[in-house]
Design a protein around this motif. Structure first.
Motif, PDB file in Angstrom:
ATOM      1  N   MET A   1      -5.912  -5.247   5.922  1.00 36.98           N
ATOM      2  CA  MET A   1      -5.287  -6.239   4.754  1.00 36.98           C
ATOM      3  C   MET A   1      -4.452  -7.461   4.362  1.00 36.98           C
ATOM      4  SD  MET A   1      -3.526  -4.358   1.227  1.00 36.98           S
ATOM      5  CE  MET A   1      -4.871  -3.304   0.892  1.00 36.98           C
ATOM      6  N   ILE A   2      -4.882  -7.761   4.079  1.00 34.47           N
ATOM      7  CA  ILE A   2      -3.723  -9.083   4.141  1.00 34.47           C
ATOM      8  C   ILE A   2      -3.008  -9.812   2.589  1.00 34.47           C
ATOM      9  CG2 ILE A   2      -3.553 -11.880   4.416  1.00 34.47           C
ATOM     10  CD1 ILE A   2      -6.909 -11.738   5.440  1.00 34.47           C
ATOM     11  N   VAL A   3      -2.073  -9.982   2.673  1.00 31.78           N
ATOM     12  CA  VAL A   3      -1.050 -10.486   1.623  1.00 31.78           C
ATOM     13  C   VAL A   3      -1.336 -11.256   1.623  1.00 31.78           C
ATOM     14  CG1 VAL A   3       1.091  -9.277   0.202  1.00 31.78           C
ATOM     15  CG2 VAL A   3      -0.154  -7.540   1.489  1.00 31.78           C
ATOM     16  N   ARG A  29      -4.754  -8.180  -1.139  1.00 35.35           N
ATOM     17  CA  ARG A  29      -4.083  -7.596  -1.991  1.00 35.35           C
ATOM     18  C   ARG A  29      -3.175  -9.120  -2.226  1.00 35.35           C
ATOM     19  NH1 ARG A  29      -0.600  -3.300  -0.264  1.00 35.35           N
ATOM     20  NH2 ARG A  29      -1.855  -2.237  -1.045  1.00 35.35           N
ATOM     21  N   VAL A  30      -2.165  -9.183  -3.572  1.00 38.32           N
ATOM     22  CA  VAL A  30      -1.698 -10.552  -4.315  1.00 38.32           C
ATOM     23  C   VAL A  30      -0.191 -10.364  -4.728  1.00 38.32           C
ATOM     24  CG1 VAL A  30      -3.870 -12.228  -3.810  1.00 38.32           C
ATOM     25  CG2 VAL A  30      -2.509 -10.643  -6.444  1.00 38.32           C
ATOM     26  N   ARG A  61       6.561  -1.896  -1.546  1.00 32.68           N
ATOM     27  CA  ARG A  61       5.110  -1.962  -2.207  1.00 32.68           C
ATOM     28  C   ARG A  61       3.642  -2.084  -1.350  1.00 32.68           C
ATOM     29  NH1 ARG A  61       7.120  -1.611  -7.019  1.00 32.68           N
ATOM     30  NH2 ARG A  61       5.812  -2.961  -7.616  1.00 32.68           N
ATOM     31  N   ALA A  62       3.397  -4.077  -1.237  1.00 35.05           N
ATOM     32  CA  ALA A  62       2.644  -4.776  -0.945  1.00 35.05           C
ATOM     33  C   ALA A  62       2.647  -4.865   0.005  1.00 35.05           C
ATOM     34  CB  ALA A  62       3.372  -6.297  -1.305  1.00 35.05           C
ATOM     35  N   PHE A  63       3.643  -4.299   1.094  1.00 36.43           N
ATOM     36  CA  PHE A  63       2.962  -4.518   2.031  1.00 36.43           C
ATOM     37  C   PHE A  63       3.120  -3.403   2.804  1.00 36.43           C
ATOM     38  CE2 PHE A  63       6.722  -8.169   2.713  1.00 36.43           C
ATOM     39  CZ  PHE A  63       5.768  -8.882   1.660  1.00 36.43           C
ATOM     40  N   THR A  64       2.690  -1.948   1.761  1.00 35.15           N
ATOM     41  CA  THR A  64       2.592  -1.181   3.083  1.00 35.15           C
ATOM     42  C   THR A  64       0.623  -1.025   3.499  1.00 35.15           C
ATOM     43  OG1 THR A  64       3.845   0.135   1.391  1.00 35.15           O
ATOM     44  CG2 THR A  64       1.939   1.712   2.494  1.00 35.15           C
ATOM     45  N   GLY A  65       0.773  -0.676   4.325  1.00 31.97           N
ATOM     46  CA  GLY A  65      -0.254  -0.793   5.371  1.00 31.97           C
ATOM     47  C   GLY A  65      -1.239  -2.528   5.519  1.00 31.97           C
ATOM     48  N   ALA A  66      -0.207  -3.487   5.405  1.00 30.25           N
ATOM     49  CA  ALA A  66      -1.222  -5.212   5.499  1.00 30.25           C
ATOM     50  C   ALA A  66      -0.863  -4.965   6.937  1.00 30.25           C
ATOM     51  CB  ALA A  66       0.529  -5.287   4.401  1.00 30.25           C
ATOM     52  N   VAL A 102       4.206  -4.756   9.798  1.00 31.62           N
ATOM     53  CA  VAL A 102       3.100  -5.645   9.543  1.00 31.62           C
ATOM     54  C   VAL A 102       2.805  -6.691  11.064  1.00 31.62           C
ATOM     55  CG1 VAL A 102       3.116  -7.969   8.668  1.00 31.62           C
ATOM     56  CG2 VAL A 102       4.121  -5.732   6.940  1.00 31.62           C
ATOM     57  N   GLY A 103       1.366  -6.933  11.344  1.00 32.62           N
ATOM     58  CA  GLY A 103       1.917  -7.957  12.082  1.00 32.62           C
ATOM     59  C   GLY A 103       1.612  -8.992  12.842  1.00 32.62           C
ATOM     60  N   HIS A 104       1.114 -10.158  11.739  1.00 35.88           N
ATOM     61  CA  HIS A 104       1.228 -11.372  11.618  1.00 35.88           C
ATOM     62  C   HIS A 104       1.929 -12.079  10.405  1.00 35.88           C
ATOM     63  CE1 HIS A 104      -1.588 -10.556  14.917  1.00 35.88           C
ATOM     64  NE2 HIS A 104      -1.555 -11.214  15.816  1.00 35.88           N
ATOM     65  N   VAL A 105       2.604 -13.004  10.531  1.00 34.63           N
ATOM     66  CA  VAL A 105       2.723 -13.937   8.667  1.00 34.63           C
ATOM     67  C   VAL A 105       2.794 -15.096   9.713  1.00 34.63           C
ATOM     68  CG1 VAL A 105       4.803 -13.994   7.482  1.00 34.63           C
ATOM     69  CG2 VAL A 105       4.580 -11.985   9.071  1.00 34.63           C
ATOM     70  N   VAL A 106       2.031 -15.178   8.094  1.00 39.48           N
ATOM     71  CA  VAL A 106       1.983 -17.038   8.189  1.00 39.48           C
ATOM     72  C   VAL A 106       2.533 -18.174   7.389  1.00 39.48           C
ATOM     73  CG1 VAL A 106       0.683 -19.206   7.721  1.00 39.48           C
ATOM     74  CG2 VAL A 106      -0.355 -17.000   9.038  1.00 39.48           C
TER      75      VAL A 106
END
Length: 296
Positions: A1-3, A29-30, A61-66, A102-106
């Motif tokens: 999943m990408i947030v 997810r946004v 909430r937003a980063f769960t499973g991201a 969370v594995g990756h952040v841009v």
């Protein structure tokens, strides 16, 4: 999943549009304060978390499973300090990156790291400190190191249309990179979709050419078929104008310091290569974005 944060912003909306076209089935997810600003097509296809991404409960909430996050700090003209506006806003998210693995952040950031003026560059200095905060979370991180945006000129459409002038504080013949926000969004989307990268790093987004303000004026004139000139504004005039709009002292000083640093070579520290160049020329951007706005 990408947030995606700031999905209704200049860059975030374009990242979202690209991902909606090219996700290959990946969940999106946004995080958005006002979901009514999202097109119905987005609300149908993406999971929507309502609130501020500076709020710890919201990002939890937003980063769960991201698997990946596109991170942008929204401007805060009334902030008490630049540290609060950038690192302070990001601190809850940074902790949540670590807590949820969370594995990756841009992230959207700025050019300037390693230049002599980077420590006194106002908004840019604060943005680079935010990058350092995210880099400590354990996530793989890519900071999009951006110059000034071509799209900033849209703020002066009325002056271009009515007076044939646009203003800035940089020396008229100083050449510097600039990038179209659509190219920045494209680089971000590519990184979010292809997460084979690891570690910490910056990704410069330099556009295809260095231009001066006078060069830009000549191009705008040619595209519009009417004379348009660049008019240099003193830094103290810029500060007074921003204060007159009701912006807070910290933000105003941060903007003035950033513009002073740009005139001292802040954006000149990275060479343009095939990897750092992006495709949209200023001429093409004027034809496809600025001209329709001026003629509207």
């Amino acid at each position: 999943m990408i947030v995606i944060t700031t999905p209704t912003g200049d860059i975030g909306s374009q990242v979202l549009d690209t991902l909606l076209r090219d996700t290959n089935g990946e969940e999106l997810r946004v995080i958005v304060r006002d979901p009514d600003r999202l097109p119905a097509s987005v609300r149908e296809r993406a999971d929507v978390v309502v609130g501020s991404h500076g709020d710890a409960a919201v990002v939890d909430r937003a980063f769960t499973g991201a698997d990946a996050v596109f991170w942008v700090v929204p401007p805060d003209p009334g902030t008490a300090s630049l540290d609060a506006a950038f690192s302070g806003f990001t601190r809850a998210a940074a902790q949540t990156f670590a807590d949820h693995g969370v594995g990756h952040v841009v992230g959207v950031s700025a050019l300037g790291r390693g230049t002599p003026v980077a420590e006194r560059a106002g908004l840019v200095t604060a943005s680079l400190a935010m990058d350092d905060l995210i880099a400590e979370t354990g996530a793989a991180y890519r900071a999009l190191a951006n110059p000034s945006f071509m799209d900033n000129l849209l703020r002066q459409v009325d002056a271009i249309r009515e007076k044939g002038v646009f203003t800035g504080t940089v020396e008229p013949d100083r050449k510097a990179p600039s990038a179209a926000t659509r190219d920045i969004a494209a680089v971000a989307a590519k990184l979010l979709l292809d997460r084979s990268w690891t570690g910490i790093g910056a990704v410069p987004v330099l556009g295809p050419e260095d231009l001066s303000a006078n060069d830009m004026a000549r191009i705008v004139s040619a595209v519009l078929g009417r004379p348009v000139r660049y008019e240099r504004q003193r830094l103290d005039e810029l500060g007074g104008t921003l204060s007159g709009y009701g912006l807070g002292d910290a933000f105003v000083h941060g903007m003035v310091d950033m513009m002073r640093a740009k005139d001292e070579g802040l954006d000149a520290g990275v060479p343009r290569t095939p990897d750092t160049a992006t495709p949209t020329t200023f001429t093409r951007w004027c034809e496809e974005v600025l001209k329709p706005a001026v003629l509207a």
